[in-house]
Motif scaffolding. Sequence first.
Motif, mmCIF file in Angstrom:
data_model
loop_
_atom_site.group_PDB
_atom_site.id
_atom_site.type_symbol
_atom_site.label_atom_id
_atom_site.label_comp_id
_atom_site.label_asym_id
_atom_site.label_seq_id
_atom_site.Cartn_x
_atom_site.Cartn_y
_atom_site.Cartn_z
ATOM 1 N N ILE A 91 9.230 24.184 -34.295
ATOM 2 C CA ILE A 91 9.135 25.647 -34.208
ATOM 3 C C ILE A 91 9.483 26.059 -32.783
ATOM 4 O O ILE A 91 10.214 27.023 -32.550
ATOM 5 N N ILE A 392 10.646 31.992 -37.649
ATOM 6 C CA ILE A 392 9.656 31.357 -36.782
ATOM 7 C C ILE A 392 8.273 31.946 -37.066
ATOM 8 O O ILE A 392 7.268 31.236 -37.116
ATOM 9 N N THR A 396 5.092 29.917 -38.201
ATOM 10 C CA THR A 396 3.867 30.007 -37.396
ATOM 11 C C THR A 396 2.678 30.373 -38.287
ATOM 12 O O THR A 396 1.589 29.821 -38.139
#
Length: 448
Positions: A91, A392, A396
Amino acid sequence: MDLFQKREQWQTSQGFILATIGSAIGLGNIWRFPTVVGESGGGAFLLVYLIIILILGLPLMLGELSIGRRGKSSIIGAFMSIKPHTPWWLIGAISVFSGILILSFYSVISGWSLYYMFSFLTGQFQGAGIQEVQNLFQSFVQRPFFPLFWQGTFLFITLCIVMRGIHKGIERASTVLMPILFVLLFLLALRSITLDGAWEGVLWFIRPQLAAINIQVVLGALGQVFFSLSLGMGAILTYGSYLAPEDAIPKSSLIISLSDLTIAIVAGFIIIPAVFAFGLEPETGLPLIFITLPLIFGSLPVGQLLGASFFILLSIAALTSALSILEVVVAACKDTFQWSRNKATLLSTLIIFFLSIPSSLSMGTWEHVRFWGFPFLEFLDTITAVFFLPLIGLLTSIFIGWIWTPHKCVQEITREKVPFPLSSIWSFLIKYVVPISMLYILISGFLA
Ligand code: TRP
């Protein structure tokens, strides 16, 4: 990675909030927000935007700040330290990559802002009507090297501040300059809504047009929320890594999101009514503010001076945002390759500068070269905002919701008895609502 090495920290929690607001508020609010609102039909967009901030943006901001503070490291190191020996650090790698892409075009528009400051100072917009303003803009972007000169200047200033380190440079610059920008923006909005014919624009901007909402509007709003709140690229996470345990993450997230939203809406009230008052098209796209603003200043006493001050402040707002993007890249290189801050800053800025050349040219000489139908700059802006950042963000939220677990994250947030009254709602959002709705928006947006 040495977790116990002494890490820089914000000196005051107010300094942290201002710097993070400085990261959030920038061209995203003043340049990108009115552009996207204009392209997506006004009131239809605004409502969706508000909902997305509330149920997706705010929960993710809390999450990013907590990962940052817990991981006490750059974006790559933070994931590694929370879940060692797993691929979640990727990530971080995608974030660094998208940071480089974002800064490469962000600095181009920031360079335009610097040039506008210079043009107002030298009186080039004095008495200019719509046609002249449009011509001045076109003749500037058509020149190959001149925009690059301003863009390079902007990157150079960013580099100098990032080299000085976290609180000495970033914190000090933000604390002084952000409040001045707020005042000027409010005054300009007052002027714009009192222009002849502006009221139609005000209504167009705030009246919810439910029928005009479609998946493209929702996808656009999602991208704008990420871009404007600096989410999904580790900027907020990296700033969180310099936080002290007693700083209140929930309260800070709320203050940061609300300030960002307020400024975007004020910018909307500056640009949109003026577009209607001057008979321009809301769908003008990227140059929108560079055409409307000189016209607003032209309608004011001491407009040239105000114009120059406005573009100085806009450049500064862009600078505090650019700092946060470069800081992500620099912190990651520093922690991963054990480079010095100076080496990391120099090398990353150099790469970003080279990448920005095609973006800059794509607004002029290379306008006809298209990527998926867009000029290069718009292409980068679109894929980062509607693809990389939400991707992302999605990863997350899965990381927090299912791997690290909301329970541990809440423990981190409340470590020093910091109150977090809505923690159960937040846990539900981050575990189910955020990943599912983002997946839905991304998939249907791309299929549409
Ligand atoms: N949020 C900033 C703006 O509105 C831009 C920005 C700073 C940004 N850091 C970011 C955008 C990280 C995306 C990701 O101008």
